[in-house]
Design a protein around this motif. Sequence first.
Motif, PDB file in Angstrom:
ATOM      1  N   LYS A 162      11.264 -11.752  15.690  1.00 27.81           N
ATOM      2  CA  LYS A 162      11.684 -10.961  16.612  1.00 27.81           C
ATOM      3  C   LYS A 162      12.586  -9.953  16.503  1.00 27.81           C
ATOM      4  CE  LYS A 162      12.941 -13.354  20.337  1.00 27.81           C
ATOM      5  NZ  LYS A 162      13.526 -14.549  21.198  1.00 27.81           N
ATOM      6  N   GLU A 163      13.529 -10.422  15.500  1.00 30.48           N
ATOM      7  CA  GLU A 163      14.668  -9.268  15.081  1.00 30.48           C
ATOM      8  C   GLU A 163      13.890  -8.241  14.223  1.00 30.48           C
ATOM      9  OE1 GLU A 163      18.157  -7.735  15.055  1.00 30.48           O
ATOM     10  OE2 GLU A 163      17.595  -9.712  16.056  1.00 30.48           O
ATOM     11  N   MET A 164      12.966  -8.617  13.730  1.00 28.71           N
ATOM     12  CA  MET A 164      12.067  -7.133  12.980  1.00 28.71           C
ATOM     13  C   MET A 164      11.423  -6.147  13.743  1.00 28.71           C
ATOM     14  SD  MET A 164      12.884  -7.852   9.836  1.00 28.71           S
ATOM     15  CE  MET A 164      11.714  -6.565   8.979  1.00 28.71           C
ATOM     16  N   VAL A 165      11.086  -6.817  15.088  1.00 27.77           N
ATOM     17  CA  VAL A 165      10.445  -5.949  16.090  1.00 27.77           C
ATOM     18  C   VAL A 165      11.458  -5.255  16.714  1.00 27.77           C
ATOM     19  CG1 VAL A 165       8.897  -5.917  17.915  1.00 27.77           C
ATOM     20  CG2 VAL A 165       8.082  -7.434  16.087  1.00 27.77           C
ATOM     21  N   ILE A 166      12.493  -5.820  17.012  1.00 28.78           N
ATOM     22  CA  ILE A 166      13.612  -5.223  17.751  1.00 28.78           C
ATOM     23  C   ILE A 166      14.290  -4.142  16.783  1.00 28.78           C
ATOM     24  CG2 ILE A 166      16.099  -5.568  18.528  1.00 28.78           C
ATOM     25  CD1 ILE A 166      15.293  -8.387  19.395  1.00 28.78           C
ATOM     26  N   GLN A 167      14.401  -4.361  15.553  1.00 31.10           N
ATOM     27  CA  GLN A 167      14.800  -3.149  14.539  1.00 31.10           C
ATOM     28  C   GLN A 167      13.748  -2.176  14.675  1.00 31.10           C
ATOM     29  OE1 GLN A 167      15.739  -4.776  10.619  1.00 31.10           O
ATOM     30  NE2 GLN A 167      16.984  -6.322  11.558  1.00 31.10           N
TER      31      GLN A 167
ATOM     32  N   ALA B 292       2.594  -6.488  25.246  1.00 32.08           N
ATOM     33  CA  ALA B 292       2.599  -5.734  23.972  1.00 32.08           C
ATOM     34  C   ALA B 292       3.982  -6.416  22.825  1.00 32.08           C
ATOM     35  CB  ALA B 292       3.186  -4.219  24.355  1.00 32.08           C
ATOM     36  N   ALA B 293       5.085  -6.946  23.592  1.00 36.82           N
ATOM     37  CA  ALA B 293       5.904  -7.294  23.046  1.00 36.82           C
ATOM     38  C   ALA B 293       5.559  -8.670  22.324  1.00 36.82           C
ATOM     39  CB  ALA B 293       7.019  -7.819  23.905  1.00 36.82           C
ATOM     40  N   GLU B 294       4.865  -9.645  22.954  1.00 37.26           N
ATOM     41  CA  GLU B 294       4.411 -10.822  22.515  1.00 37.26           C
ATOM     42  C   GLU B 294       3.442 -10.497  21.205  1.00 37.26           C
ATOM     43  OE1 GLU B 294       4.891 -14.265  23.381  1.00 37.26           O
ATOM     44  OE2 GLU B 294       5.830 -13.996  25.307  1.00 37.26           O
TER      45      GLU B 294
ATOM     46  N   VAL C 144      10.869  -8.495  24.192  1.00 38.15           N
ATOM     47  CA  VAL C 144      11.068  -9.088  22.637  1.00 38.15           C
ATOM     48  C   VAL C 144      11.903 -10.234  22.971  1.00 38.15           C
ATOM     49  CG1 VAL C 144      11.409  -8.956  20.439  1.00 38.15           C
ATOM     50  CG2 VAL C 144      10.028  -7.195  21.574  1.00 38.15           C
ATOM     51  N   LYS C 145      13.107  -9.965  23.478  1.00 40.32           N
ATOM     52  CA  LYS C 145      14.269 -10.983  23.535  1.00 40.32           C
ATOM     53  C   LYS C 145      13.729 -12.444  24.148  1.00 40.32           C
ATOM     54  CE  LYS C 145      18.206  -8.561  22.580  1.00 40.32           C
ATOM     55  NZ  LYS C 145      19.591  -7.671  23.363  1.00 40.32           N
ATOM     56  N   GLN C 146      12.997 -12.058  25.195  1.00 39.63           N
ATOM     57  CA  GLN C 146      12.388 -13.338  26.153  1.00 39.63           C
ATOM     58  C   GLN C 146      11.345 -13.913  25.549  1.00 39.63           C
ATOM     59  OE1 GLN C 146      11.280 -11.258  29.906  1.00 39.63           O
ATOM     60  NE2 GLN C 146      13.323 -10.423  29.811  1.00 39.63           N
ATOM     61  N   ILE C 147      10.886 -13.580  24.436  1.00 40.04           N
ATOM     62  CA  ILE C 147       9.753 -14.546  23.764  1.00 40.04           C
ATOM     63  C   ILE C 147      10.488 -15.766  23.086  1.00 40.04           C
ATOM     64  CG2 ILE C 147       8.183 -14.576  21.625  1.00 40.04           C
ATOM     65  CD1 ILE C 147       8.056 -11.493  22.150  1.00 40.04           C
ATOM     66  N   THR C 148       9.680 -16.854  23.318  1.00 39.18           N
ATOM     67  CA  THR C 148       9.946 -18.323  22.734  1.00 39.18           C
ATOM     68  C   THR C 148       8.718 -18.838  21.712  1.00 39.18           C
ATOM     69  OG1 THR C 148       8.758 -19.539  24.665  1.00 39.18           O
ATOM     70  CG2 THR C 148      11.263 -18.868  24.681  1.00 39.18           C
ATOM     71  N   PRO C 149       8.802 -19.579  20.934  1.00 39.26           N
ATOM     72  CA  PRO C 149       7.896 -20.374  20.303  1.00 39.26           C
ATOM     73  C   PRO C 149       6.489 -20.732  21.212  1.00 39.26           C
ATOM     74  CG  PRO C 149       9.768 -21.179  19.393  1.00 39.26           C
ATOM     75  CD  PRO C 149      10.315 -20.415  20.497  1.00 39.26           C
ATOM     76  N   GLU C 150       6.892 -21.433  22.308  1.00 38.95           N
ATOM     77  CA  GLU C 150       6.021 -21.808  23.330  1.00 38.95           C
ATOM     78  C   GLU C 150       5.177 -20.598  23.812  1.00 38.95           C
ATOM     79  OE1 GLU C 150       9.280 -24.744  23.561  1.00 38.95           O
ATOM     80  OE2 GLU C 150       9.193 -22.687  23.485  1.00 38.95           O
ATOM     81  N   SER C 151       5.872 -19.515  24.430  1.00 39.58           N
ATOM     82  CA  SER C 151       5.167 -18.371  24.827  1.00 39.58           C
ATOM     83  C   SER C 151       4.170 -17.618  23.907  1.00 39.58           C
ATOM     84  CB  SER C 151       6.116 -17.366  25.538  1.00 39.58           C
ATOM     85  OG  SER C 151       6.784 -16.434  24.379  1.00 39.58           O
TER      86      SER C 151
END
Length: 420
Positions: free
Chosen positions: A135-140, A39-41, A178-185
Amino acid sequence: MFLTTKLAEGVNLHMRQTTQFKTVNFSIKWRSPLTTETAAERAVLSNVLQHSNGKYKKSAQFRSYLDDLFGTVLYFDASKRGNEHTVLLNVETVNDQYLAQNKVSSEVLELLNTVIFEPNFENGQFVPSIVEREKEMVIQRIQSIFDDKTRYAQTRLTQIIRPNHPASISANGTIDTVKQITPESLTKTYHSMINEDKIDIYVVGDIDVEAVQKKLIEYLPFTDRTPKPLEVNNADVKPEKEYTKEQQDMKQGKLHIGLSTPVMFGDEDFPKMQIFNGIFGGYAHSKLFMNVREKESLAYYASSSYSSHYGLVYVVSGIEPTKEKKATDVIFEQLEAMKKGEITDLELSQTKAMLINQLKEALDLARGQIDIYDQYKDLEEQFSIDLWKERWENVTKEDVQKMASQVELEAIYFLCGKEA
């Protein structure tokens, strides 16, 4: 209602030719099993895909091109239903036949191809600065729940009654995931979505069905896939305690109650359960509204909702903290009254009329037609207003009483100020 064609294994096209609208609506839905991590990704991915792509690398440039296409609207979104997570791409554009130079539809389909198959990559993956921004937008978006006390209370209730269950998983994941997401993932998630997800493509408008289908096959070259099987979570999870009280800096109290029912979406009794919820707290004529709010003046608002994919009924109310016990008592009095069959002819007829009118109103919009068909298409019979109207009309007071008798308390959650 819709003509369905299989474009590839796991990829279905649903088209509806209608003169009802002057626009053409496209909706593409990618579906995958729902977990907090996926869901986060996928929530971040939908944000990233919305604002740029390989051809239009800046958001302003992309939006400007959409304006040039006679104000074509294009947006991504992330949602959930049952045990599935969905990434949606919705597009609404003017119908070519209303233009002097009728070539917008081809340009829109070309854009769809770009948006889906040509992401804004740098060295074979998503741009790190863009990923961090989204990522910041989804965290907000996730954090905004804490500011909306009604949504926060509802989130806490679902976490209490269905922990680690699709019912309590947000379509945006959690802040930590969400914080754990990287460009690779995220790049890996993108390729998985494009090549492995179950896909439903919808088109609604005054279209030449064969011509549009031919173009979609050209511009949306999805390949065969075997969608991941959904894990049906039927675990009989029970909350650790029946009552939870939490305090924050706030004035109004939020009294949320979780109830369960064995009746799920698609069950034979599903229409009866819809009527039960309408009479209990679904509408302005319902027992909760008329008694808890109007008659007893115990709540600023009081209503119920039926989450049919999880077999849950939620009661939500905003109350004076000092009136918690009285409000709780009156809420349960309404449920007991229904269990005893205390249902008026007016309550029954008004609820049926509201359900029918809601359905008709939704079908007045192309997006509503897509959403309703998308929800009901997995049932055995062909969807129609007449069929559901008949089902609701056939529901009796005894049916509703039987539905009420199967509803059981799961937990009560009360959020109030620190002085209460």
